[in-house]
Design an enzyme around this catalytic site. Structure first.
Site, PDB file in Angstrom:
ATOM      1  N   LYS A 173       2.349   8.347 -12.101  1.00 21.37           N
ATOM      2  CA  LYS A 173       1.510   8.119 -10.925  1.00 21.37           C
ATOM      3  C   LYS A 173       2.279   8.451  -9.646  1.00 21.37           C
ATOM      4  CE  LYS A 173      -1.918   6.776  -8.323  1.00 21.37           C
ATOM      5  NZ  LYS A 173      -2.527   5.434  -8.370  1.00 21.37           N
ATOM      6  N   LYS A 241       2.497   3.114   0.691  1.00 24.76           N
ATOM      7  CA  LYS A 241       3.232   2.257  -0.252  1.00 24.76           C
ATOM      8  C   LYS A 241       3.638   3.056  -1.498  1.00 24.76           C
ATOM      9  CE  LYS A 241       0.973   0.289  -3.245  1.00 24.76           C
ATOM     10  NZ  LYS A 241       0.550   0.532  -4.665  1.00 24.76           N
TER      11      LYS A 241
END
Length: 293
Positions: A173, A241
């Site tokens: 990811k 983030k």
């Protein structure tokens, strides 16, 4: 109706839609969210809303998490009234959040010591994919745990790939978010160049869609960049983030990520200006500003 009892913690933009798809697939479903009242969609599909993660875990054999960041996952798992306090031996946790691969491996070890399986399964595809059940899911964990997780994952996604042991899904990811940062910036710059040059930017996007410049972002986000309006699909603050996770991975392994580093600085500036809750396509806001638009 499947016999597997599923719990779901995290009813955000992604989680509520994902949980609703689990309920539609015939699973008996219990849900929880930190802020009550966010579970209307899965509850309308037959889910029950419970008062704590521990209560959800006590009602389920498989518990799915979809929350914002590494500390949130740790709190939902191991905090007061956390999932770990309600899990029976032999249960399984599927974490669809996007968090640190290193923390993921630690969480898997802690739960494994109690006889609980753990699968990291971060997702990509935005709010549209969550609603349609067509998410791309990158999976880490043991073969046995991933096999147990597959029926639940198949209710939420259409492309599911087992990448390797615990943490491999999260690492994949991170790669995904690195690539997205470059594509978002490229599409933003292209649309601004088209508009500044007097071209019909919508027509340009359509002309390019079938060629080498074609992408999901060009198809689904160029219109927002042209209109300078960025309704929520995936918060730019969350992508920032995610880039921090990727850049930390890069430091650990010695990889250079110049585009991601630049994107993170641009996103940090947008967040500081109050745009953190806009869609990630709001990267175009910065490019437009610099171009006098």
């Amino acid at each position: 109706m499947t016999d597997t009892r599923v719990g779901f913690c995290g009813m955000g933009t992604m989680g509520a839609a994902m949980a609703a798809n689990v309920a539609r697939a015939g699973f008996e479903l219990a849900v929880w969210n930190r802020t009550p009242g966010r579970a209307g969609l899965p509850v309308s599909e037959g889910a029950s809303e419970l008062a704590s993660p521990a209560a959800v875990a006590g009602a389920a054999e498989v518990v799915v998490l979809c929350v914002s960041d590494t500390p949130d996952v740790e709190a939902v798992l191991f905090g007061d009234e956390g999932v770990a306090g309600g899990l029976a031996e032999g249960s399984l946790v599927i974490d669809c959040s996007t968090i640190s691969p290193a923390a993921t491996r630690e969480f898997a070890e802690r739960l494994g010591a109690a006889g609980v399986g753990y699968v990291d399964a971060p997702v990509s595809g935005g709010s549209e994919g969550a609603q349609k059940g067509t998410l791309t899911i990158m999976v880490g964990g043991s073969d046995q745990d991933v096999a147990r997780a597959m029926p639940v994952l198949e209710a939420m996604g259409s492309s599911i790939t087992h990448m390797g042991p615990s943490g491999a899904g999260q690492a994949t990811k991170a790669v995904n978010q690195v690539i997205l940062s470059g594509v978002y910036l490229g599409v933003a710059e292209g649309m601004v160049l088209a508009m500044k040059s007097g071209l019909d930017a919508e027509k340009v996007a359509g002309a390019l869609a079938g060629g080498a410049a074609g992408s999901w972002i060009l198809d689904n986000r160029s219109g927002r960049m042209i209109d300078n309006e960025y309704p929520l699909g995936f918060r730019i603050a969350l992508h920032l983030k995610d880039l921090h996770i990727a850049l930390e991975m890069a430091r650990e392994v010695g990889a250079a990520l110049p585009v991601s580093a630049m994107a993170s600085q641009i996103e940090a500036g947008l967040v500081a200006r109050g745009y953190g809750d806009e869609d990630n396509s709001a990267l175009a806001r910065a490019v437009r500003d610099w171009s006098g638009m």
